[in-house]
Design an enzyme around this catalytic site. Sequence first.
Site, PDB file in Angstrom:
ATOM      1  NE  ARG A 125     -36.313  60.716 -23.536  1.00  0.00           N
ATOM      2  CZ  ARG A 125     -36.615  61.784 -24.251  1.00  0.00           C
ATOM      3  NH1 ARG A 125     -35.711  62.755 -24.379  1.00  0.00           N
ATOM      4  NH2 ARG A 125     -37.782  61.885 -24.848  1.00  0.00           N
TER       5      ARG A 125
ATOM      6  CE  LYS B 119     -37.844  57.528 -27.438  1.00  0.00           C
ATOM      7  NZ  LYS B 119     -38.913  57.163 -26.458  1.00  0.00           N
TER       8      LYS B 119
ATOM      9  CG  HIS C 263     -37.965  57.404 -17.266  1.00  0.00           C
ATOM     10  ND1 HIS C 263     -37.069  58.133 -18.031  1.00  0.00           N
ATOM     11  CD2 HIS C 263     -39.155  57.475 -17.914  1.00  0.00           C
ATOM     12  CE1 HIS C 263     -37.696  58.614 -19.089  1.00  0.00           C
ATOM     13  NE2 HIS C 263     -38.953  58.240 -19.048  1.00  0.00           N
TER      14      HIS C 263
ATOM     15  NE  ARG D 117     -38.476  62.116 -19.889  1.00  0.00           N
ATOM     16  CZ  ARG D 117     -38.317  63.058 -20.800  1.00  0.00           C
ATOM     17  NH1 ARG D 117     -37.486  64.062 -20.560  1.00  0.00           N
ATOM     18  NH2 ARG D 117     -38.965  63.013 -21.955  1.00  0.00           N
TER      19      ARG D 117
ATOM     20  CG  HIS E  30     -42.897  64.270 -24.670  1.00  0.00           C
ATOM     21  ND1 HIS E  30     -43.794  64.319 -23.627  1.00  0.00           N
ATOM     22  CD2 HIS E  30     -41.956  63.350 -24.306  1.00  0.00           C
ATOM     23  CE1 HIS E  30     -43.421  63.485 -22.673  1.00  0.00           C
ATOM     24  NE2 HIS E  30     -42.313  62.893 -23.066  1.00  0.00           N
TER      25      HIS E  30
ATOM     26  CE1 TYR F 178     -45.304  62.382 -16.909  1.00  0.00           C
ATOM     27  CE2 TYR F 178     -45.284  63.515 -19.015  1.00  0.00           C
ATOM     28  CZ  TYR F 178     -44.720  62.613 -18.125  1.00  0.00           C
ATOM     29  OH  TYR F 178     -43.576  61.948 -18.470  1.00  0.00           O
TER      30      TYR F 178
END
Length: 343
Positions: free
Chosen positions: A179, A204, A284, A287, A310, A319
């Site tokens: 990120r 995050k 972003h 990424r 994640h 994805y």
Amino acid sequence: MKSTNQSPQALTSNHHFNPQPWTPQSLALVRTTARDYPNPVDYDHPYPSMGRFADHLALSYDANRTRHSYYRQVRLIHQHFQCDPLTLTEAQLRDYFLFVKLKKHWKPKSIRQARAAACMFFVDLLNHEEWTVFSQIRIKDHDTLPEVLTRQQVHDLLAHIRLRRYRTPLKLIYCCGLRLSECLGLTIHDIKGAENKLFIRHSKGHQDRVVPLPTPMYEELRRYWAFHRHPLLLFPNAGRGDNNAAASLAQRMHTATGPMPCSSLQRLVILARKQLNLPAASVHSLRHSFATHLLEAGAHLHTIQKLLGHKQINSTMVYLHLTHQTSQDALRLMDQLCSGVPR
């Protein structure tokens, strides 16, 4: 560590990262680079009710970013009506959600966050348990996929960024799937070149993780740091001054009190994207492109989940819809199915 009076030309690629011991000042700077938000308890509250809400958030959540986001939603309600939210009626709150949905065209995620914050304020804090407006708000996610660049487009974009102090962090974001805030918040303590590891701290959700660091990327980071030799930051803010004078630029970066601002890279990528006629992509998107290209190359979905940080595999599964290889595999299987069907 050698003196920074040494000219930039003398800082050759033979210099290694030389981390200094952690100090209270450096720890405070790391918290700044990690874009940590202040606790809403410390805000100047326009009304006592919002101060009570800040206290409630402090008890309910550990992350200041979450506290800030929820507090901000109630502040927006206050600003919309120009009054103490304590005095609002259910009908007024219903009108507010109609406004942000039909007039402001907020995205589903933003409306859900506003609903959650308002429910916490009006139900949990003010005990309006009879209000039904929160159960009436139904938001369905739009089936939109993240923007992903092809490998050639990524190459063209990075090649278009001529200044090394901008190109290097963008390359790192793509090569390691970071990120933007994770990248700019890196310190020299996070680089373990001999082990090909990059430590991502306070990401995050206050999560830490380790990602592989490709050797060519490590060598580039080492050369980049050898230019400014900041005692802590990997991507210090260049500030204002003569950018053509290398010695002056290096000195400003060496003495910087904060990291490069996120807006610098964001604006640069938008400008480059327009000049190259690329899709509507952002920092972003690098990424997203990292994850998609790894998946196309045969990386396991759970591996990509760990690299991206994640918590849920569902966040990574998006994805699967973006990979060209997945589409080709499906087409090949469908061709085989069709070939066996009688004419």
